[in-house]
Scaffold this motif. Structure first.
Motif, PDB file in Angstrom:
ATOM      1  N   PRO A   7       0.784  -1.245  -0.190  1.00 15.88           N
ATOM      2  CA  PRO A   7      -0.083  -0.008  -0.097  1.00 15.88           C
ATOM      3  C   PRO A   7       0.969   1.127  -0.150  1.00 15.88           C
ATOM      4  O   PRO A   7       1.968   1.247   0.203  1.00 15.88           O
ATOM      5  CB  PRO A   7      -0.711  -0.047   1.037  1.00 15.88           C
ATOM      6  N   ALA A  68      -3.226   3.885   5.024  1.00 15.52           N
ATOM      7  CA  ALA A  68      -2.707   2.854   3.929  1.00 15.52           C
ATOM      8  C   ALA A  68      -3.519   2.786   2.923  1.00 15.52           C
ATOM      9  O   ALA A  68      -4.949   2.605   3.286  1.00 15.52           O
ATOM     10  CB  ALA A  68      -2.379   1.545   4.826  1.00 15.52           C
ATOM     11  N   GLU A  69      -3.293   3.132   1.808  1.00 17.60           N
ATOM     12  CA  GLU A  69      -4.219   3.302   0.615  1.00 17.60           C
ATOM     13  C   GLU A  69      -3.822   2.536  -0.674  1.00 17.60           C
ATOM     14  O   GLU A  69      -2.702   2.167  -0.581  1.00 17.60           O
ATOM     15  CB  GLU A  69      -4.306   4.597   0.092  1.00 17.60           C
ATOM     16  N   ARG A  70      -4.713   2.094  -1.208  1.00 15.96           N
ATOM     17  CA  ARG A  70      -4.160   1.360  -2.621  1.00 15.96           C
ATOM     18  C   ARG A  70      -5.248   1.988  -3.580  1.00 15.96           C
ATOM     19  O   ARG A  70      -6.455   1.742  -3.479  1.00 15.96           O
ATOM     20  CB  ARG A  70      -4.434  -0.072  -2.445  1.00 15.96           C
ATOM     21  N   LEU A  75      -7.440   1.545   3.062  1.00 10.75           N
ATOM     22  CA  LEU A  75      -7.296   0.083   3.656  1.00 10.75           C
ATOM     23  C   LEU A  75      -7.118   0.024   4.995  1.00 10.75           C
ATOM     24  O   LEU A  75      -7.697  -1.075   5.698  1.00 10.75           O
ATOM     25  CB  LEU A  75      -6.215  -0.558   2.742  1.00 10.75           C
ATOM     26  N   VAL A 103      -1.726  -6.160   5.214  1.00 19.65           N
ATOM     27  CA  VAL A 103      -1.840  -4.611   5.150  1.00 19.65           C
ATOM     28  C   VAL A 103      -1.598  -4.256   6.426  1.00 19.65           C
ATOM     29  O   VAL A 103      -0.779  -3.153   6.893  1.00 19.65           O
ATOM     30  CB  VAL A 103      -3.047  -4.227   4.763  1.00 19.65           C
TER      31      VAL A 103
END
Length: 182
Positions: A7, A68-70, A75, A103
């Motif tokens: 991420p 935390a990103e995607r 996420l 994650v």
């Protein structure tokens, strides 16, 4: 970017408050929290956090809500704070549908990196409800140690949830960062 890719991490801003609150609530409370293994639904009812609480964290000095990103999708999140020569780790939430996919482990590692590399912290501390034995074991597998130090659960303060039992308390855990002695 695939679902198994690392991420992207970034600091939360005021525009992220509602998404952070929704994520934290989904991971810890109600039926949505039961989809993942980190739920506190059997221990607590009520809220886990709210917009005012997250906003206050964003405004504190030496404090960071880390996301935390995607592909622009949130996420996971956590709050870290510098407290002297140690970091404090809290408000850790991973989308219940993505728990056990790495994650959370990646976000914890990033939080530790920030505390050590950017704040010169020698340790990371956290408190975990002692009845959360699976969660304590997860942290132990990542190098955290139980300290035997406890603090009471804030009964009567609905900001922390409405207890479903009367024996809750927090245990402190600590991990030395990057070979430092905590």
């Amino acid at each position: 970017m695939s679902e198994t890719s690392v991420p992207v991490f970034r600091a939360a801003g005021t525009a992220d408050i509602e998404a952070v609150v929704a994520l934290v609530e989904s991971a810890y409370r109600g039926d949505s929290g039961r989809r993942g293994w980190t739920t506190e639904s059997d221990l607590l009812d009520g809220q886990r956090t709210d917009a005012a609480g997250v906003s206050a964290l964003l405004g504190q000095p030496d404090s960071l809500v880390l996301l935390a990103e995607r592909d622009g999708v949130l996420l996971a999140c956590c709050h870290i704070e510098r407290q002297g020569d140690a970091g404090y780790f809290g408000m850790f939430a991973v989308n219940p549908d993505l728990q056990m996919a790495g994650v959370g482990k990646a976000l914890l590692a990033e939080a530790e990196r920030v505390a050590h590399d950017e704040w010169s912290c020698v340790a990371m501390r956290m408190s975990v409800i002692e009845q959360r034995v699976e969660l304590i074991a997860w942290y132990e597998r990542r190098g955290y140690q139980r300290t035997g130090e406890f603090r009471p659960f804030p009964y009567g303060d609905a900001r922390f949830g409405i207890p479903r039992r009367d024996d809750l308390r927090f245990e402190w855990m600590v991990k030395p960062l990057a070979g430092a002695v905590a």
